[in-house]
Design a protein around this motif. Structure first.
Motif, PDB file in Angstrom:
ATOM      1  N   ASN A 575     -12.192  -0.147  15.932  1.00 15.90           N
ATOM      2  CA  ASN A 575     -11.056   0.271  16.754  1.00 15.90           C
ATOM      3  C   ASN A 575     -10.093  -0.892  16.953  1.00 15.90           C
ATOM      4  N   PRO A 576      -8.783  -0.661  16.738  1.00 15.88           N
ATOM      5  CA  PRO A 576      -7.807  -1.728  16.968  1.00 15.88           C
ATOM      6  C   PRO A 576      -7.511  -1.905  18.451  1.00 15.88           C
ATOM      7  N   ILE A 577      -6.838  -2.975  18.779  1.00 22.34           N
ATOM      8  CA  ILE A 577      -6.266  -3.121  20.111  1.00 22.34           C
ATOM      9  C   ILE A 577      -5.109  -2.132  20.222  1.00 22.34           C
ATOM     10  N   ASP A 578      -4.982  -1.505  21.368  1.00 18.83           N
ATOM     11  CA  ASP A 578      -3.969  -0.462  21.554  1.00 18.83           C
ATOM     12  C   ASP A 578      -2.574  -0.974  21.198  1.00 18.83           C
ATOM     13  N   ASP A 579      -1.897  -0.205  20.354  1.00 14.25           N
ATOM     14  CA  ASP A 579      -0.505  -0.460  19.961  1.00 14.25           C
ATOM     15  C   ASP A 579      -0.303  -1.811  19.287  1.00 14.25           C
ATOM     16  N   ALA A 580      -1.323  -2.348  18.634  1.00 12.99           N
ATOM     17  CA  ALA A 580      -1.205  -3.669  18.013  1.00 12.99           C
ATOM     18  C   ALA A 580      -1.113  -3.628  16.501  1.00 12.99           C
ATOM     19  N   ASP A 581      -1.321  -2.458  15.901  1.00 10.48           N
ATOM     20  CA  ASP A 581      -1.430  -2.411  14.438  1.00 10.48           C
ATOM     21  C   ASP A 581      -0.306  -1.649  13.754  1.00 10.48           C
ATOM     22  N   ALA A 610     -12.114  -6.010  17.084  1.00  8.23           N
ATOM     23  CA  ALA A 610     -10.703  -6.095  16.725  1.00  8.23           C
ATOM     24  C   ALA A 610     -10.221  -7.523  16.524  1.00  8.23           C
ATOM     25  N   VAL A 611     -10.885  -8.505  17.113  1.00  3.05           N
ATOM     26  CA  VAL A 611     -10.365  -9.876  17.074  1.00  3.05           C
ATOM     27  C   VAL A 611     -11.319 -10.869  16.417  1.00  3.05           C
TER      28      VAL A 611
END
Length: 823
Positions: A575-581, A610-611
């Motif tokens: 899962n990405p960080i929200d609104d980061a991709d 994600a990081v």
């Protein structure tokens, strides 16, 4: 978007909080074209000479105002205050004025000159806010800060005690004074610096002033070729012309860019000068018929079709020379039309454009040398194609692409293959229709179909693809034999790995999309063992909230695959960080792995998020991942607002003593958004997005090098939507004889594509393999979407089948020989 020249109308979005004293001022980007020139609210008041309030606009370049408005807000708005809207139409000619009359008072003795637009707003004589808005919907912002965030506000002037303003407010006005922009109409986004108070000086688009004041210069008599000139910009721009002769060749009767084309039947001898011209009438259908001989008067303007957020100064699009504010006299009807020039295979030059490394507008046209110059020298003129082959399918806006050069880089399936930056396939021509769809529906065509017979009409220009033939006669659509492809099933010893961009797939999509994509995986791709998916959205799709999980989306997709007769795929993703991709706002797109657990196993190593960057480690002389799945350098600036690569460690076969490790890197590099078009006025076009993709490719290449350094025999696949061509710097950064190879390079040149854009069949999706695997691979680009009007996705998937290596050279060679003999 519609068939006419498309303009984006955005809804004004802003809060409604009451402004408190000393609130921050608006800080929108300064306008480089249309601005408010003057505001007067004392009309008809005590002591006023003028009877009517007014707002005056100006622009250094021609700007269409169709769908725009002038709006007014009191100086000190309350929470219930509403913006008052005056709708606009027509356009501002370059260097001219546009007069908007407002409420008329009971006093005064001097009337305004004939206004260009009329409203009923009663402006304050001393202070208030006036906005020039690229929409006719009422604004809702009531604070300077909120209004600064509204993209449809082109210019805003707060005067007197106005709390909604740019910078500090302009001076207060009075019954006898207006606020007017200083002599040089520069927008500094500071009303106090840009405006001064003084005597009202209303002027309309004809240059007329109150009381019969002197109008601008008298119109000049001219012919079309003189107006068009020998460069891309008219030598008459900003001037009025009269008695321009020609025959009406086509009429656009629908949309917000109505008007007619007319062409001079007596051309000059200069091949650089066009004999056709468009007369823009806005939303009004002109009262002319094809075949009318006319004399036309109007203002010469250069219209630039702009994307959202663009200005005339920033756009790379070319302009269209046209007449605005036009008047005409029909001298006779039923005249023969000038013959349409036939585009034969050798008519249009192969070279696209001169390449000075900048703007080509001022260069003399060389129509015999460059394709863009050829088309510009025919702007507005009648062109014709006979028996044209379709190279770009009908899109959602009723347009398609054909070619006048049927042998130019032809693909086996009928397209035009884009093979290098210096070969743009200049035979491509976009086709739209001037025929009302009620009379004749637009053809629904696929690549390889034909428009048999004659297709002809005037040549226009659009930011959506450049030069476009507006067909007043459409050839007959004849469907070709094109059918979706199906690849073969992988053999027992082969590992099949695929990539598929599923175009913003989310739970908000209809089940039919899931089913169709799933059927493509099962039937057309023959159920690969591993599938890298791009553009998987989170569980509520474009709803912009804190949801980032994609479990529901992937569950629904794998259920659809199973229902279509495919394997029960498992998946891995992060899962990405929200609104980061990047991607569609709220969608949180990402790449994900599907795998068939009966054929391959996934090596789960915890800790990937994600990081956390994935690293290559050594164990018993072989490579392994520190985390699996993991992401490549996810916090590096190269991935800002872009999808991070997903790395997974697999074993093939799924179990048993002969398992071999396979490392797969799934990618979705940043998009080409922001790149300048092939058809633009900047040549060569600036590919600004390429910089980020090259940086991303270097990071992926760094991971590849670390893997190969740890285990030179590692089985490696790097795949996905790289958003670039095989000859691009980004893809070439990845390819190296000692690291990665491109199996696509072994395909016939005409088969190297997975995407069709503006009639060019091109490669954005790639599968690269470790160089030592190349001779053991079989790649198939499976064409099931891009060439068809009816698409499950805008990308074609592709699959590579190969025999993973054991790492023992003599055994690998023996296996390769044995399986080659066995087929």
């Amino acid at each position: 978007m519609t068939l006419h020249r498309r303009r984006t109308t955005l809804s004004a979005l802003a809060g409604t909080t009451l402004l408190v004293a000393l609130a921050p001022a608006a800080t929108a980007a300064p306008s480089t074209d249309a601005v408010i020139a003057e505001v007067y609210g004392g009309g008809g008041n005590s002591g006023a000479a003028l009877t009517t309030d007014f707002v005056e606009l100006t622009s250094p370049t021609a700007v269409s105002l169709d769908g725009w408005s002038v709006q007014y807000l009191p100086a000190s708005p309350s929470p219930t205050s509403k913006w008052q809207v005056t709708k606009l139409a027509g356009s501002i000619a370059a260097g001219k004025r546009y007069l908007v009359a407002q409420a008329k008072g009971s006093g005064g003795t001097v009337a305004l000159p004939t206004p260009d637009a009329t409203g009923s707003t009663n402006l304050s004589g001393t202070g208030g806010t006036v906005a020039l808005v690229r929409s006719d919907q009422a604004l809702t912002c009531l604070t300077a800060a909120d209004c600064a965030a509204v993209p449809v506000i082109r210019d805003l002037v707060g005067f007197g005690s106005a709390v909604v303003r740019e910078g500090s407010p302009a001076p207060a006005a009075s019954n006898t004074t207006s606020v007017a922009r200083k002599a040089t109409p520069v927008d500094n986004d500071d009303n106090s610096a840009d405006f001064v108070a003084g005597e009202p000086t209303p002027e309309n688009s004809k240059g007329e002033r109150p009381g019969g004041g002197e109008p601008g210069p008298a119109p000049e008599k001219a012919r079309i070729h003189q107006i068009q000139g020998t460069t891309r910009l008219s030598p008459f721009v900003g001037k009025q012309v009269a008695d321009v002769p020609g025959v009406v060749t086509a009429v656009r009767t629908f949309g917000s860019s109505r008007g007619f084309w007319f062409q001079d039947p007596e051309p000059d001898a200069d091949p650089r000068t066009s004999e056709g011209l468009f007369v823009f009438t806005g939303t009004t259908t002109p009262d002319v018929k094809v075949g009318d001989s006319v004399l036309v008067a109007g203002n010469v303007a250069e219209f630039y079709p702009l994307a959202s957020g663009e200005t005339v100064a920033t756009t790379a699009n070319q302009s269209i020379t046209q007449l605005t504010g036009a008047r005409w006299t029909v001298r006779s009807a039923g005249n023969a039309l000038p013959a349409a020039e036939v585009l034969k295979p050798d008519t249009v030059p192969v070279a696209l454009a001169p390449s000075p490394g900048g703007n080509i507008e001022s260069l003399d046209l060389e129509p015999a040398k460059y394709a863009l110059d050829f088309y510009e020298s025919r702007e507005g003129m009648r062109l014709r194609l006979d028996d044209a082959r379709v190279v770009g399918p009908t899109d959602g806006f009723n347009a398609l692409w054909v070619t006048s050069k049927p042998d130019q880089n032809r693909t086996p399936r009928g397209g035009s293959n884009y093979q290098s930056y210096v070969d743009a396939n200049t035979g491509r021509v976009k086709i739209e229709s001037l025929i009302p769809f009620a009379e004749r529906p637009f053809p629904i065509a696929n690549v390889g179909d034909q428009l048999t017979g004659t297709t002809e009409g005037p040549l226009d220009y659009s930011r959506f693809g450049g030069y476009v033939l507006q067909a007043s006669t459409l050839g007959k659509h004849v469907a070709g034999p094109l059918a979706p492809e199906t690849t073969r099933k992988q053999r027992t010893h082969e590992l099949a790995t695929a990539t598929y961009n599923v175009e913003n797939l989310s739970t908000k999509d209809a089940q039919a999309k899931f089913d169709r994509l799933a059927t493509g995986v099962v039937r057309n791709l023959a159920a690969p063992d591993i599938v890298a998916l791009e553009e998987i959205q989170d569980d509520n799709g474009p709803t912009n909230d804190a949801v980032v999980s994609a479990e529901q989306t992937l569950r629904r997709f794998t259920d659809a695959v199973a229902a279509a007769g495919g394997p029960r795929y498992e998946w891995r993703q992060i899962n990405p960080i929200d609104d980061a991709d990047g991607g569609q706002p709220g969608g949180n797109i990402r790449v994900a792995f599907l795998f068939n657990p009966l054929r391959v196993s996934f090596v789960d190593r915890p800790g990937g998020d994600a990081v956390t960057p994935v690293k290559v480690e050594r164990e018993r002389g072989r490579a392994k991942l520190s985390v699996s799945p993991g992401r490549v350098a996810p916090t590096d600036p190269a991935w800002q607002a872009s999808r991070k690569p997903l790395v997974g460690e697999f074993r093939f076969p799924a179990d048993g003593p002969l398992q071999r490790s396979v490392f797969v890197v799934a990618n979705h590099f940043n998009s080409k958004g922001g790149d300048q078009p092939l058809h633009g006025r900047i040549q060569p076009p600036v590919r600004s997005s390429e910089v980020q993709r090259v940086a991303q490719a270097k990071l992926v290449r760094g991971f590849v090098d670390s893997l190969m350094k740890t285990d030179r025999n590692a089985n490696l696949v790097v795949l996905g939507d790289l958003n670039d061509y095989v000859f691009s710097p980004a893809v070439q950064t990845l390819i190296d004889p000692n690291a990665l190879a491109a199996p696509m390079d072994r395909l016939p040149v005409g088969e190297r594509y997975s995407y069709v854009y503006e009639g060019n069949s091109q490669t954005l999706d790639h599968i690269l393999v470790g160089s030592k695997l190349l001779k053991r691979t079989n790649l198939d680009v499976v064409h099931i979407n891009a060439e068809f009007h009816d698409q499950a996705s805008d990308h074609d998937p592709q699959v590579v089948r190969f025999l993973p290596r054991t790492g023992i050279d003599w055994l690998d060679d023996l296996e390769h020989l044995l399986y080659g003999l066995l087929g």
